[in-house]
Design a protein around this motif. Structure first.
Motif, PDB file in Angstrom:
ATOM      1  N   GLU A   1       0.699  -1.125  -0.042  1.00 36.04           N
ATOM      2  CA  GLU A   1      -0.165   0.439   0.475  1.00 36.04           C
ATOM      3  C   GLU A   1       0.666   1.451  -0.071  1.00 36.04           C
ATOM      4  OE1 GLU A   1      -0.422  -2.064   2.126  1.00 36.04           O
ATOM      5  OE2 GLU A   1       1.519  -0.953   3.667  1.00 36.04           O
ATOM      6  N   ALA A   2       1.920   0.689   0.549  1.00 38.47           N
ATOM      7  CA  ALA A   2       3.028   2.261   0.521  1.00 38.47           C
ATOM      8  C   ALA A   2       3.698   2.585  -1.181  1.00 38.47           C
ATOM      9  CB  ALA A   2       3.695   1.815   1.296  1.00 38.47           C
ATOM     10  N   ARG A   3       3.557   2.142  -2.034  1.00 35.27           N
ATOM     11  CA  ARG A   3       3.357   2.209  -3.724  1.00 35.27           C
ATOM     12  C   ARG A   3       2.370   3.074  -4.083  1.00 35.27           C
ATOM     13  NH1 ARG A   3       6.030  -2.423  -2.588  1.00 35.27           N
ATOM     14  NH2 ARG A   3       4.510  -3.850  -3.509  1.00 35.27           N
ATOM     15  N   LEU A   4       1.121   2.677  -3.611  1.00 37.30           N
ATOM     16  CA  LEU A   4       0.216   3.786  -4.605  1.00 37.30           C
ATOM     17  C   LEU A   4       0.543   4.941  -4.231  1.00 37.30           C
ATOM     18  CD1 LEU A   4      -3.055   2.279  -2.647  1.00 37.30           C
ATOM     19  CD2 LEU A   4      -1.615   1.264  -4.913  1.00 37.30           C
ATOM     20  N   ALA A   5       0.562   6.150  -5.354  1.00 37.04           N
ATOM     21  CA  ALA A   5       0.572   6.918  -6.202  1.00 37.04           C
ATOM     22  C   ALA A   5      -0.311   8.190  -6.318  1.00 37.04           C
ATOM     23  CB  ALA A   5       2.069   7.155  -7.174  1.00 37.04           C
ATOM     24  N   LEU A   6      -0.008   9.015  -6.229  1.00 36.27           N
ATOM     25  CA  LEU A   6      -1.575  10.125  -7.019  1.00 36.27           C
ATOM     26  C   LEU A   6      -0.490  10.901  -7.686  1.00 36.27           C
ATOM     27  CD1 LEU A   6      -2.794  11.540  -3.037  1.00 36.27           C
ATOM     28  CD2 LEU A   6      -3.907   9.878  -5.128  1.00 36.27           C
ATOM     29  N   GLY A   7       1.184  10.692  -8.045  1.00 34.28           N
ATOM     30  CA  GLY A   7       1.679  11.589  -8.759  1.00 34.28           C
ATOM     31  C   GLY A   7       3.094  10.933  -9.223  1.00 34.28           C
ATOM     32  N   PRO A   8       4.188  11.822  -9.503  1.00 29.68           N
ATOM     33  CA  PRO A   8       5.283  11.197  -9.933  1.00 29.68           C
ATOM     34  C   PRO A   8       6.292  11.375  -8.248  1.00 29.68           C
ATOM     35  CG  PRO A   8       5.212  13.289 -10.522  1.00 29.68           C
ATOM     36  CD  PRO A   8       3.714  12.892 -10.737  1.00 29.68           C
ATOM     37  N   ARG A   9       5.379  12.420  -7.286  1.00 35.79           N
ATOM     38  CA  ARG A   9       6.275  12.518  -5.873  1.00 35.79           C
ATOM     39  C   ARG A   9       5.501  12.488  -4.951  1.00 35.79           C
ATOM     40  NH1 ARG A   9      10.122  18.001  -7.393  1.00 35.79           N
ATOM     41  NH2 ARG A   9      11.404  16.836  -9.555  1.00 35.79           N
ATOM     42  N   ARG A  10       4.473  12.327  -5.353  1.00 34.10           N
ATOM     43  CA  ARG A  10       3.129  12.082  -4.013  1.00 34.10           C
ATOM     44  C   ARG A  10       2.435  10.588  -4.037  1.00 34.10           C
ATOM     45  NH1 ARG A  10      -1.774  16.205  -2.293  1.00 34.10           N
ATOM     46  NH2 ARG A  10      -0.874  16.231  -0.071  1.00 34.10           N
ATOM     47  N   THR A  11       2.777  10.595  -2.401  1.00 35.08           N
ATOM     48  CA  THR A  11       1.237   8.906  -2.460  1.00 35.08           C
ATOM     49  C   THR A  11       0.252   9.527  -1.874  1.00 35.08           C
ATOM     50  OG1 THR A  11       2.813   8.027   0.021  1.00 35.08           O
ATOM     51  CG2 THR A  11       3.870   7.579  -2.033  1.00 35.08           C
ATOM     52  N   LEU A  12      -0.285   8.201  -2.025  1.00 28.31           N
ATOM     53  CA  LEU A  12      -1.593   8.509  -1.269  1.00 28.31           C
ATOM     54  C   LEU A  12      -1.819   8.384   0.390  1.00 28.31           C
ATOM     55  CD1 LEU A  12      -4.808   8.675  -1.855  1.00 28.31           C
ATOM     56  CD2 LEU A  12      -4.349   5.661  -1.382  1.00 28.31           C
ATOM     57  N   ARG A  13      -0.695   7.620   1.034  1.00 28.03           N
ATOM     58  CA  ARG A  13      -0.258   7.457   2.272  1.00 28.03           C
ATOM     59  C   ARG A  13       0.129   8.753   2.494  1.00 28.03           C
ATOM     60  NH1 ARG A  13       5.097   4.243   3.635  1.00 28.03           N
ATOM     61  NH2 ARG A  13       5.678   6.447   2.746  1.00 28.03           N
ATOM     62  N   ASP A  14       0.740   9.283   2.007  1.00 29.25           N
ATOM     63  CA  ASP A  14       1.501  10.706   2.523  1.00 29.25           C
ATOM     64  C   ASP A  14       0.976  12.080   2.303  1.00 29.25           C
ATOM     65  OD1 ASP A  14       3.924   9.704   3.033  1.00 29.25           O
ATOM     66  OD2 ASP A  14       4.940   9.968   0.853  1.00 29.25           O
ATOM     67  N   ALA A  15       0.095  11.666   1.495  1.00 22.34           N
ATOM     68  CA  ALA A  15      -1.403  12.904   1.279  1.00 22.34           C
ATOM     69  C   ALA A  15      -2.466  12.390   2.262  1.00 22.34           C
ATOM     70  CB  ALA A  15      -2.261  12.575  -0.020  1.00 22.34           C
ATOM     71  N   LEU A  16      -2.895  11.580   2.816  1.00 28.18           N
ATOM     72  CA  LEU A  16      -3.909  11.631   3.727  1.00 28.18           C
ATOM     73  C   LEU A  16      -3.190  11.887   5.021  1.00 28.18           C
ATOM     74  CD1 LEU A  16      -5.647   8.029   3.067  1.00 28.18           C
ATOM     75  CD2 LEU A  16      -6.775  10.344   2.336  1.00 28.18           C
ATOM     76  N   ALA A  17      -1.337  11.285   5.369  1.00 21.08           N
ATOM     77  CA  ALA A  17      -1.314  12.035   6.002  1.00 21.08           C
ATOM     78  C   ALA A  17      -0.540  12.971   6.771  1.00 21.08           C
ATOM     79  CB  ALA A  17      -0.191  11.230   6.387  1.00 21.08           C
ATOM     80  N   GLY A  18      -0.602  13.759   5.662  1.00 21.64           N
ATOM     81  CA  GLY A  18      -0.145  15.455   5.540  1.00 21.64           C
ATOM     82  C   GLY A  18       0.968  16.122   5.596  1.00 21.64           C
ATOM     83  N   ALA A  19       1.096  17.061   6.879  1.00 24.85           N
ATOM     84  CA  ALA A  19       2.367  18.055   6.996  1.00 24.85           C
ATOM     85  C   ALA A  19       2.390  16.726   8.161  1.00 24.85           C
ATOM     86  CB  ALA A  19       1.982  19.250   7.431  1.00 24.85           C
ATOM     87  N   GLY A  20       1.770  15.643   8.858  1.00 23.67           N
ATOM     88  CA  GLY A  20       2.330  15.357  10.067  1.00 23.67           C
ATOM     89  C   GLY A  20       3.304  13.491   9.786  1.00 23.67           C
ATOM     90  N   GLY A  21       3.749  13.919   8.698  1.00 29.72           N
ATOM     91  CA  GLY A  21       3.784  12.653   8.425  1.00 29.72           C
ATOM     92  C   GLY A  21       5.404  12.182   9.161  1.00 29.72           C
ATOM     93  N   ARG A  22       6.518  13.098   9.308  1.00 26.63           N
ATOM     94  CA  ARG A  22       7.658  12.759  10.188  1.00 26.63           C
ATOM     95  C   ARG A  22       8.079  11.845  11.341  1.00 26.63           C
ATOM     96  NH1 ARG A  22      10.593  18.898   9.800  1.00 26.63           N
ATOM     97  NH2 ARG A  22      10.382  18.860   7.876  1.00 26.63           N
ATOM     98  N   SER A  23       6.789  11.934  11.686  1.00 25.36           N
ATOM     99  CA  SER A  23       6.947  10.929  13.224  1.00 25.36           C
ATOM    100  C   SER A  23       5.833  10.070  13.327  1.00 25.36           C
ATOM    101  CB  SER A  23       6.621  11.755  14.245  1.00 25.36           C
ATOM    102  OG  SER A  23       5.789  12.240  14.805  1.00 25.36           O
ATOM    103  N   LEU A  24       5.446   8.626  13.769  1.00 30.90           N
ATOM    104  CA  LEU A  24       4.727   7.975  13.452  1.00 30.90           C
ATOM    105  C   LEU A  24       4.433   7.650  15.225  1.00 30.90           C
ATOM    106  CD1 LEU A  24       5.870   5.588  10.690  1.00 30.90           C
ATOM    107  CD2 LEU A  24       3.910   7.313  10.835  1.00 30.90           C
ATOM    108  N   THR A  25       2.840   7.287  15.246  1.00 33.89           N
ATOM    109  CA  THR A  25       2.215   6.626  15.850  1.00 33.89           C
ATOM    110  C   THR A  25       2.050   5.031  16.024  1.00 33.89           C
ATOM    111  OG1 THR A  25       1.510   8.578  16.895  1.00 33.89           O
ATOM    112  CG2 THR A  25       0.534   7.018  18.732  1.00 33.89           C
ATOM    113  N   VAL A  26       2.632   4.110  17.534  1.00 35.26           N
ATOM    114  CA  VAL A  26       2.333   2.457  17.824  1.00 35.26           C
ATOM    115  C   VAL A  26       1.852   2.696  19.177  1.00 35.26           C
ATOM    116  CG1 VAL A  26       3.487   0.764  17.658  1.00 35.26           C
ATOM    117  CG2 VAL A  26       4.621   2.445  16.260  1.00 35.26           C
ATOM    118  N   THR A  27       0.713   1.666  18.623  1.00 37.82           N
ATOM    119  CA  THR A  27       0.373   1.796  20.164  1.00 37.82           C
ATOM    120  C   THR A  27       0.227   0.216  20.091  1.00 37.82           C
ATOM    121  OG1 THR A  27      -2.090   1.407  18.993  1.00 37.82           O
ATOM    122  CG2 THR A  27      -1.068   3.412  19.716  1.00 37.82           C
ATOM    123  N   LEU A  28       0.199  -0.391  21.348  1.00 37.13           N
ATOM    124  CA  LEU A  28       0.569  -1.800  21.846  1.00 37.13           C
ATOM    125  C   LEU A  28       0.023  -2.109  23.636  1.00 37.13           C
ATOM    126  CD1 LEU A  28       3.970  -3.519  21.836  1.00 37.13           C
ATOM    127  CD2 LEU A  28       3.098  -0.971  21.923  1.00 37.13           C
TER     128      LEU A  28
END
Length: 255
Positions: free
Chosen positions: A183-210
């Motif tokens: 799913e990380a390879r789904l692209a919206l354009g040459p330099r933007r993925t669908l995942r990053d578009a949904l994440a917006g500007a908060g993509g530098r850190s991620l949250t993990v819960t367990l």
């Protein structure tokens, strides 16, 4: 090295409901443990009345979630007609409810999340779980019942795409899936993925819960943010009962 089953939880519209009381049906910003196990049970074909199967799902497997995009909050003001309550009278179907002579209108507000993007990692807690990771992955590829992310009105937007890989811990498995999963390879354009578009500007850190106990075994670099208590550990699906669970929230750097 331990093995982990990772899969995607992506939907255009999702429902991560909490405790439902009265007219206000609020939700979390991430799936509950009970919801993910319920989705897994749907794939396996485990009925709610199958107490042994539900107990195995609740006790035999540990779960970690990576939140890439919690999604935007969407409130639905929902109206429905229901028959008047009467002692000793139950309706087997929705059609029977609507055929009742006396009906009342019920108004409720239900929270949804649009554009939610999460990854999950599952691994066995004991030596002999009821289903192997390979059997769980096969069920996800050919589910017995239609899987959904919350309510039946929330179908998956992407395949679960289960994969089994070795990793030092659950966080490492999730980060590897985040960086190189299908799913990380789904692209919206040459330099933007669908995942990053949904994440917006908060993509530098991620949250993990367990689970709190599982968090003590994590060796991947992380920052522990807090511990939350959630009532999402299944006790009885038949009676719709859930126990409290302590969940650790971690912050990790995006690969």
């Amino acid at each position: 090295m331990p093995r982990f089953l990772t899969f995607a939880l992506v939907a255009p519209l999702a429902s991560f409901g909490g405790i439902a009381v009265g007219e206000r049906r609020s939700g979390w910003d991430r799936p509950a443990r009970s919801a993910v196990l319920g989705l897994l049970g749907a794939c396996l074909g485990v009925e709610r009345e199958d107490d042994a199967g539900q107990e195995s799902l609740a006790g035999d497997y540990a779960l970690a979630l990576l939140c890439q995009a919690p999604g935007l909050l969407l409130a639905d003001y929902h109206t429905a007609q229901v028959p008047s309550a009467a002692r000793g009278r139950r309706y087997a179907t929705r059609a029977a409810e609507l055929a009742a002579p006396e009906r009342n209108t019920v108004l409720s507000r239900r929270d949804y999340r649009s554009g939610a993007w999460h990854l999950a990692a599952l691994w066995p807690r004991g030596e002999a779980p009821r289903w192997t990771l390979e059997e769980l992955a096969a069920a996800m590829r050919r589910p017995a019942f239609v899987p959904c992310l919350g309510r039946k009105s929330c179908p998956l937007g992407l395949p679960l795409a289960p994969t089994i890989d070795e990793a030092p811990d659950a966080v490492a498995a999730l980060l590897a899936r985040h960086a190189g999963g299908p799913e990380a390879r789904l692209a919206l354009g040459p330099r933007r993925t669908l995942r990053d578009a949904l994440a917006g500007a908060g993509g530098r850190s991620l949250t993990v819960t367990l689970d709190e106990a599982e968090a003590e075994r994590i060796v991947t670099p992380h920052e522990s943010l807090r511990t939350e208590r959630r009532r999402d550990q299944p006790r009885s699906r038949r009676r719709w009962q859930f126990d409290l669970r302590e969940e650790r929230v971690l912050r990790v750097a995006a690969p």
